[in-house]
Design a protein around this motif. Structure first.
Motif, PDB file in Angstrom:
ATOM      1  N   ARG A 292      -7.514  -4.819  -5.077  1.00 45.91           N
ATOM      2  CA  ARG A 292      -6.632  -4.888  -3.905  1.00 45.91           C
ATOM      3  C   ARG A 292      -7.234  -4.177  -2.705  1.00 45.91           C
ATOM      4  NH1 ARG A 292      -1.344  -3.497  -7.295  1.00 45.91           N
ATOM      5  NH2 ARG A 292      -0.847  -5.581  -7.969  1.00 45.91           N
ATOM      6  N   ALA A 293      -8.508  -3.870  -2.729  1.00 45.30           N
ATOM      7  CA  ALA A 293      -9.118  -3.073  -1.677  1.00 45.30           C
ATOM      8  C   ALA A 293      -9.012  -3.718  -0.303  1.00 45.30           C
ATOM      9  CB  ALA A 293     -10.579  -2.792  -2.010  1.00 45.30           C
ATOM     10  N   GLY A 294      -8.924  -5.030  -0.207  1.00 41.55           N
ATOM     11  CA  GLY A 294      -8.853  -5.688   1.086  1.00 41.55           C
ATOM     12  C   GLY A 294      -7.462  -5.719   1.685  1.00 41.55           C
ATOM     13  N   GLN A 295      -6.481  -5.234   0.974  1.00 38.91           N
ATOM     14  CA  GLN A 295      -5.106  -5.274   1.450  1.00 38.91           C
ATOM     15  C   GLN A 295      -4.733  -3.969   2.148  1.00 38.91           C
ATOM     16  OE1 GLN A 295      -2.769  -6.014  -2.014  1.00 38.91           O
ATOM     17  NE2 GLN A 295      -3.745  -7.948  -2.444  1.00 38.91           N
ATOM     18  N   HIS A 296      -3.732  -4.048   3.000  1.00 41.98           N
ATOM     19  CA  HIS A 296      -3.221  -2.854   3.661  1.00 41.98           C
ATOM     20  C   HIS A 296      -2.527  -1.986   2.623  1.00 41.98           C
ATOM     21  CE1 HIS A 296      -0.964  -0.309   6.397  1.00 41.98           C
ATOM     22  NE2 HIS A 296      -1.709  -0.779   7.385  1.00 41.98           N
TER      23      HIS A 296
ATOM     24  N   ALA B   6       3.134  -7.439  -2.749  1.00 47.12           N
ATOM     25  CA  ALA B   6       3.217  -8.826  -2.284  1.00 47.12           C
ATOM     26  C   ALA B   6       3.132  -8.820  -0.760  1.00 47.12           C
ATOM     27  CB  ALA B   6       4.519  -9.475  -2.740  1.00 47.12           C
ATOM     28  N   PRO B   7       2.595  -9.873  -0.158  1.00 48.79           N
ATOM     29  CA  PRO B   7       2.488  -9.895   1.302  1.00 48.79           C
ATOM     30  C   PRO B   7       3.855 -10.086   1.963  1.00 48.79           C
ATOM     31  CG  PRO B   7       1.744 -11.973   0.392  1.00 48.79           C
ATOM     32  CD  PRO B   7       2.003 -11.059  -0.768  1.00 48.79           C
ATOM     33  N   CYS B   8       3.967  -9.596   3.180  1.00 51.24           N
ATOM     34  CA  CYS B   8       5.181  -9.829   3.962  1.00 51.24           C
ATOM     35  C   CYS B   8       5.249 -11.311   4.339  1.00 51.24           C
ATOM     36  CB  CYS B   8       5.179  -8.978   5.230  1.00 51.24           C
ATOM     37  SG  CYS B   8       5.495  -7.238   4.935  1.00 51.24           S
ATOM     38  N   VAL B   9       6.458 -11.804   4.516  1.00 53.03           N
ATOM     39  CA  VAL B   9       6.655 -13.208   4.864  1.00 53.03           C
ATOM     40  C   VAL B   9       7.625 -13.312   6.030  1.00 53.03           C
ATOM     41  CG1 VAL B   9       6.203 -14.058   2.533  1.00 53.03           C
ATOM     42  CG2 VAL B   9       8.521 -13.463   3.187  1.00 53.03           C
ATOM     43  N   LEU B  10       7.537 -14.437   6.737  1.00 51.81           N
ATOM     44  CA  LEU B  10       8.531 -14.727   7.764  1.00 51.81           C
ATOM     45  C   LEU B  10       9.805 -15.155   7.056  1.00 51.81           C
ATOM     46  CD1 LEU B  10       6.408 -16.692  10.370  1.00 51.81           C
ATOM     47  CD2 LEU B  10       7.183 -14.337  10.502  1.00 51.81           C
ATOM     48  N   ARG B  11      10.929 -14.617   7.475  1.00 51.67           N
ATOM     49  CA  ARG B  11      12.178 -14.883   6.759  1.00 51.67           C
ATOM     50  C   ARG B  11      12.642 -16.319   6.885  1.00 51.67           C
ATOM     51  NH1 ARG B  11      15.854  -9.813   8.420  1.00 51.67           N
ATOM     52  NH2 ARG B  11      14.918 -10.226  10.415  1.00 51.67           N
ATOM     53  N   LYS B  12      12.391 -16.960   8.004  1.00 55.88           N
ATOM     54  CA  LYS B  12      12.874 -18.333   8.185  1.00 55.88           C
ATOM     55  C   LYS B  12      11.979 -19.369   7.530  1.00 55.88           C
ATOM     56  CE  LYS B  12      15.698 -17.803  12.246  1.00 55.88           C
ATOM     57  NZ  LYS B  12      16.095 -18.393  13.506  1.00 55.88           N
ATOM     58  N   THR B  13      10.669 -19.210   7.658  1.00 59.22           N
ATOM     59  CA  THR B  13       9.754 -20.233   7.158  1.00 59.22           C
ATOM     60  C   THR B  13       9.096 -19.868   5.830  1.00 59.22           C
ATOM     61  OG1 THR B  13       7.862 -19.317   8.348  1.00 59.22           O
ATOM     62  CG2 THR B  13       9.201 -20.977   9.496  1.00 59.22           C
TER      63      THR B  13
ATOM     64  N   ARG C 121       6.382 -18.195   5.570  1.00 55.70           N
ATOM     65  CA  ARG C 121       4.936 -18.114   5.768  1.00 55.70           C
ATOM     66  C   ARG C 121       4.462 -16.680   5.550  1.00 55.70           C
ATOM     67  NH1 ARG C 121       2.086 -18.410  11.419  1.00 55.70           N
ATOM     68  NH2 ARG C 121       2.024 -16.229  10.964  1.00 55.70           N
ATOM     69  N   ARG C 122       3.354 -16.519   4.827  1.00 55.58           N
ATOM     70  CA  ARG C 122       2.803 -15.196   4.561  1.00 55.58           C
ATOM     71  C   ARG C 122       2.138 -14.630   5.809  1.00 55.58           C
ATOM     72  NH1 ARG C 122       0.081 -15.350  -1.398  1.00 55.58           N
ATOM     73  NH2 ARG C 122       1.972 -15.933  -2.503  1.00 55.58           N
ATOM     74  N   LEU C 123       2.311 -13.341   6.019  1.00 59.65           N
ATOM     75  CA  LEU C 123       1.714 -12.668   7.166  1.00 59.65           C
ATOM     76  C   LEU C 123       0.460 -11.907   6.743  1.00 59.65           C
ATOM     77  CD1 LEU C 123       4.964 -11.238   8.770  1.00 59.65           C
ATOM     78  CD2 LEU C 123       3.709 -13.279   9.418  1.00 59.65           C
ATOM     79  N   PRO C 124      -0.541 -11.851   7.612  1.00 60.04           N
ATOM     80  CA  PRO C 124      -1.772 -11.140   7.253  1.00 60.04           C
ATOM     81  C   PRO C 124      -1.590  -9.616   7.240  1.00 60.04           C
ATOM     82  CG  PRO C 124      -1.930 -12.012   9.465  1.00 60.04           C
ATOM     83  CD  PRO C 124      -0.647 -12.536   8.888  1.00 60.04           C
ATOM     84  N   GLN C 125      -0.664  -9.105   8.017  1.00 54.59           N
ATOM     85  CA  GLN C 125      -0.405  -7.662   8.090  1.00 54.59           C
ATOM     86  C   GLN C 125       1.056  -7.384   7.740  1.00 54.59           C
ATOM     87  OE1 GLN C 125      -2.671  -5.207   8.683  1.00 54.59           O
ATOM     88  NE2 GLN C 125      -4.172  -6.869   8.612  1.00 54.59           N
ATOM     89  N   PRO C 126       1.353  -6.208   7.198  1.00 51.87           N
ATOM     90  CA  PRO C 126       2.739  -5.884   6.852  1.00 51.87           C
ATOM     91  C   PRO C 126       3.596  -5.619   8.092  1.00 51.87           C
ATOM     92  CG  PRO C 126       1.301  -4.041   6.331  1.00 51.87           C
ATOM     93  CD  PRO C 126       0.423  -5.165   6.770  1.00 51.87           C
ATOM     94  N   HIS C 127       4.913  -5.756   7.922  1.00 55.11           N
ATOM     95  CA  HIS C 127       5.847  -5.458   9.008  1.00 55.11           C
ATOM     96  C   HIS C 127       5.779  -3.966   9.354  1.00 55.11           C
ATOM     97  CE1 HIS C 127       7.942  -9.241   7.673  1.00 55.11           C
ATOM     98  NE2 HIS C 127       7.928  -9.386   8.986  1.00 55.11           N
ATOM     99  N   PRO C 128       6.063  -3.598  10.600  1.00 55.45           N
ATOM    100  CA  PRO C 128       6.035  -2.183  10.992  1.00 55.45           C
ATOM    101  C   PRO C 128       6.990  -1.316  10.160  1.00 55.45           C
ATOM    102  CG  PRO C 128       6.139  -3.580  12.933  1.00 55.45           C
ATOM    103  CD  PRO C 128       6.307  -4.484  11.751  1.00 55.45           C
ATOM    104  N   GLN C 129       8.133  -1.861   9.758  1.00 46.84           N
ATOM    105  CA  GLN C 129       9.077  -1.096   8.952  1.00 46.84           C
ATOM    106  C   GLN C 129       8.466  -0.733   7.600  1.00 46.84           C
ATOM    107  OE1 GLN C 129       9.626  -4.005  10.451  1.00 46.84           O
ATOM    108  NE2 GLN C 129      11.694  -4.154  11.278  1.00 46.84           N
ATOM    109  N   ARG C 130       7.666  -1.632   7.055  1.00 46.24           N
ATOM    110  CA  ARG C 130       7.014  -1.384   5.764  1.00 46.24           C
ATOM    111  C   ARG C 130       5.960  -0.296   5.912  1.00 46.24           C
ATOM    112  NH1 ARG C 130       4.707  -6.261   1.974  1.00 46.24           N
ATOM    113  NH2 ARG C 130       4.986  -5.196  -0.007  1.00 46.24           N
ATOM    114  N   VAL C 131       5.224  -0.317   7.004  1.00 48.87           N
ATOM    115  CA  VAL C 131       4.209   0.702   7.243  1.00 48.87           C
ATOM    116  C   VAL C 131       4.876   2.066   7.409  1.00 48.87           C
ATOM    117  CG1 VAL C 131       2.335   1.427   8.772  1.00 48.87           C
ATOM    118  CG2 VAL C 131       2.644  -0.993   8.261  1.00 48.87           C
TER     119      VAL C 131
END
Length: 106
Positions: free
Chosen positions: A20-24, A40-47, A49-59
């Motif tokens: 998992r070294a390449g992940q945030h 697991a990667p963050c996703v857009l709630r409506k569609t 779609r996986r996001l390349p970076q995590p949401h700010p709340q997760r960070v």
């Protein structure tokens, strides 16, 4: 149908970390915004779609759970405090706590 045994030994933590070294590192905690599970990667709630970076709340949650805050001197898991001792608004953390969390995970 095969007669080969199925090996289900758990993966050692060191090997899991290397894979998992390449992940945030914030992906190690669940996302409060989109509901993504840990690792697991963050996703857009409506569609979806996986996001390349995590949401700010997760960070923010990741920094809160992994690092002590050098500015307000709180332990991991405790929300940051303002100068007058009250919890920071919107569960925010100090910028120095982000830096501390990144140094801790490195």
């Amino acid at each position: 149908m095969t007669d080969h045994p199925r090996y289900t030994a758990p993966m050692p933590p060191g090997l899991r970390h290397q894979m998992r070294a390449g992940q945030h590192p914030a992906r190690s905690v669940p996302c409060p915004h989109c509901g993504a599970k840990a690792h697991a990667p963050c996703v857009l709630r409506k569609t979806g779609r996986r996001l390349p970076q995590p949401h700010p709340q997760r960070v923010t949650d990741w920094a809160r759970t992994t690092a002590c805050c050098p500015e307000c001197q709180v332990v991991p898991g405790t929300p940051c405090r303002t100068a007058d001792g009250h919890e920071m608004p919107d569960h925010a953390v100090h910028d120095r706590r982000y830096q501390e969390a990144e140094e801790t995970c490195a």
